[in-house]
Write a protein that holds these residues in place. Sequence first.
Motif, mmCIF file in Angstrom:
data_model
loop_
_atom_site.group_PDB
_atom_site.id
_atom_site.type_symbol
_atom_site.label_atom_id
_atom_site.label_comp_id
_atom_site.label_asym_id
_atom_site.label_seq_id
_atom_site.Cartn_x
_atom_site.Cartn_y
_atom_site.Cartn_z
ATOM 1 N N PRO A 122 0.794 -1.235 0.000
ATOM 2 C CA PRO A 122 0.000 0.000 0.000
ATOM 3 C C PRO A 122 0.827 1.286 0.000
ATOM 4 N N GLU A 123 1.960 1.287 0.709
ATOM 5 C CA GLU A 123 2.785 2.497 0.751
ATOM 6 C C GLU A 123 3.384 2.804 -0.623
ATOM 7 N N GLN A 124 3.826 1.775 -1.344
ATOM 8 C CA GLN A 124 4.354 1.981 -2.697
ATOM 9 C C GLN A 124 3.264 2.504 -3.627
ATOM 10 N N LEU A 125 2.080 1.953 -3.513
ATOM 11 C CA LEU A 125 0.979 2.396 -4.374
ATOM 12 C C LEU A 125 0.612 3.841 -4.085
ATOM 13 N N ASP A 160 8.479 9.782 -1.239
ATOM 14 C CA ASP A 160 8.835 8.823 -0.193
ATOM 15 C C ASP A 160 7.671 8.782 0.789
ATOM 16 N N VAL A 161 7.039 7.632 0.922
ATOM 17 C CA VAL A 161 5.936 7.461 1.861
ATOM 18 C C VAL A 161 6.421 6.560 2.985
ATOM 19 N N SER A 162 6.347 7.069 4.203
ATOM 20 C CA SER A 162 6.800 6.317 5.374
ATOM 21 C C SER A 162 5.621 5.919 6.247
ATOM 22 N N LEU A 163 5.670 4.701 6.738
ATOM 23 C CA LEU A 163 4.674 4.177 7.668
ATOM 24 C C LEU A 163 5.203 4.366 9.083
ATOM 25 N N HIS A 164 4.358 4.897 9.963
ATOM 26 C CA HIS A 164 4.754 5.170 11.348
ATOM 27 C C HIS A 164 3.837 4.443 12.320
ATOM 28 N N SER A 165 4.398 4.009 13.413
ATOM 29 C CA SER A 165 3.625 3.460 14.523
ATOM 30 C C SER A 165 3.238 4.637 15.420
ATOM 31 N N LEU A 166 1.955 4.771 15.707
ATOM 32 C CA LEU A 166 1.464 5.881 16.520
ATOM 33 C C LEU A 166 1.348 5.487 17.986
ATOM 34 N N ASP A 167 1.374 6.474 18.860
ATOM 35 C CA ASP A 167 1.282 6.252 20.299
ATOM 36 C C ASP A 167 -0.013 5.547 20.705
ATOM 37 N N ASN A 168 -1.081 5.747 19.930
ATOM 38 C CA ASN A 168 -2.382 5.161 20.274
ATOM 39 C C ASN A 168 -2.521 3.711 19.806
ATOM 40 N N GLY A 169 -1.441 3.137 19.258
ATOM 41 C CA GLY A 169 -1.485 1.757 18.777
ATOM 42 C C GLY A 169 -1.832 1.642 17.305
ATOM 43 N N GLY A 170 -2.193 2.754 16.681
ATOM 44 C CA GLY A 170 -2.513 2.745 15.256
ATOM 45 C C GLY A 170 -1.287 3.040 14.411
ATOM 46 N N TYR A 171 -1.546 3.323 13.164
ATOM 47 C CA TYR A 171 -0.471 3.610 12.213
ATOM 48 C C TYR A 171 -0.792 4.881 11.447
ATOM 49 N N GLY A 172 0.255 5.548 10.987
ATOM 50 C CA GLY A 172 0.095 6.770 10.216
ATOM 51 C C GLY A 172 1.134 6.832 9.115
ATOM 52 N N LEU A 173 0.984 7.812 8.257
ATOM 53 C CA LEU A 173 1.898 8.010 7.131
ATOM 54 C C LEU A 173 2.517 9.396 7.179
ATOM 55 N N SER A 174 3.668 9.521 6.557
ATOM 56 C CA SER A 174 4.246 10.823 6.250
ATOM 57 C C SER A 174 4.782 10.728 4.826
ATOM 58 N N VAL A 175 4.905 11.891 4.192
ATOM 59 C CA VAL A 175 5.341 11.939 2.793
ATOM 60 C C VAL A 175 6.429 12.985 2.633
ATOM 61 N N THR A 226 -4.568 15.180 1.814
ATOM 62 C CA THR A 226 -3.729 14.863 2.978
ATOM 63 C C THR A 226 -3.473 16.065 3.878
ATOM 64 N N ARG A 227 -3.714 17.263 3.385
ATOM 65 C CA ARG A 227 -3.410 18.479 4.153
ATOM 66 C C ARG A 227 -4.097 18.454 5.516
ATOM 67 N N GLY A 228 -3.297 18.637 6.550
ATOM 68 C CA GLY A 228 -3.824 18.648 7.902
ATOM 69 C C GLY A 228 -3.969 17.256 8.509
ATOM 70 N N ASN A 229 -3.769 16.221 7.697
ATOM 71 C CA ASN A 229 -3.906 14.852 8.183
ATOM 72 C C ASN A 229 -2.569 14.150 8.372
ATOM 73 N N ILE A 230 -1.637 14.413 7.468
ATOM 74 C CA ILE A 230 -0.311 13.796 7.563
ATOM 75 C C ILE A 230 0.741 14.849 7.227
ATOM 76 N N ASP A 231 1.948 14.620 7.692
ATOM 77 C CA ASP A 231 3.052 15.528 7.377
ATOM 78 C C ASP A 231 3.490 15.299 5.931
ATOM 79 N N VAL A 232 3.568 16.398 5.174
ATOM 80 C CA VAL A 232 4.069 16.355 3.800
ATOM 81 C C VAL A 232 5.199 17.377 3.712
ATOM 82 N N GLU A 233 6.384 16.887 3.408
ATOM 83 C CA GLU A 233 7.558 17.746 3.254
ATOM 84 C C GLU A 233 7.799 17.961 1.772
ATOM 85 N N LEU A 234 8.027 19.211 1.374
ATOM 86 C CA LEU A 234 8.337 19.559 -0.009
ATOM 87 C C LEU A 234 9.809 19.932 -0.100
ATOM 88 N N ALA A 235 10.508 19.375 -1.083
ATOM 89 C CA ALA A 235 11.930 19.657 -1.226
ATOM 90 C C ALA A 235 12.296 19.818 -2.701
#
Length: 140
Positions: free
Chosen positions: A48-51, A83-98, A129-138
């Motif tokens: 899913p992260e690659q897609l 680059d899409v990264s999968l993160h483990s969240l403090d609440n036991g769930g998962y999140g993404l960053s880009v 994704t705005r406001g939901n996940i971190d998106v870094e522009l470079a």
Amino acid sequence: MTTKALYTATAVAHGDGRNGHIQSSDGLLDAPVRTPKELGGAGGATNPEQLFAAGYAACFHSALKLVAAQAKLDAGESEVVADVSLHSLDNGGYGLSVRLEVDLPALPREQAQELIEKAHQVCPYSNATRGNIDVELAVA
């Protein structure tokens, strides 16, 4: 939001989630999915992260070409790496960053940065994704 849908894509996932199969309704996307080795899976297939990374890179590149054309600038041989990264969240769930790294070799760095920021306002993935996940522009 009341708008008219311009296009709707449909895909189905079968099997065991990350160890299953995906297919688009038109059959153009038809692939196994596997948990990556880095997460303890077998790997050997997309995930899913690659897609998400592929979709975001293509969509953002399209938005970039659009804002460049509107500004009458030549985006040249541009490229977007997502680059899409999968993160483990403090609440036991998962999140993404880009992280979106954009190469606009035909343009000065400041102009490239301005176009990237404009594309970020236009791109449907960025808007979703705005406001939901971190998106870094470079700029590459």
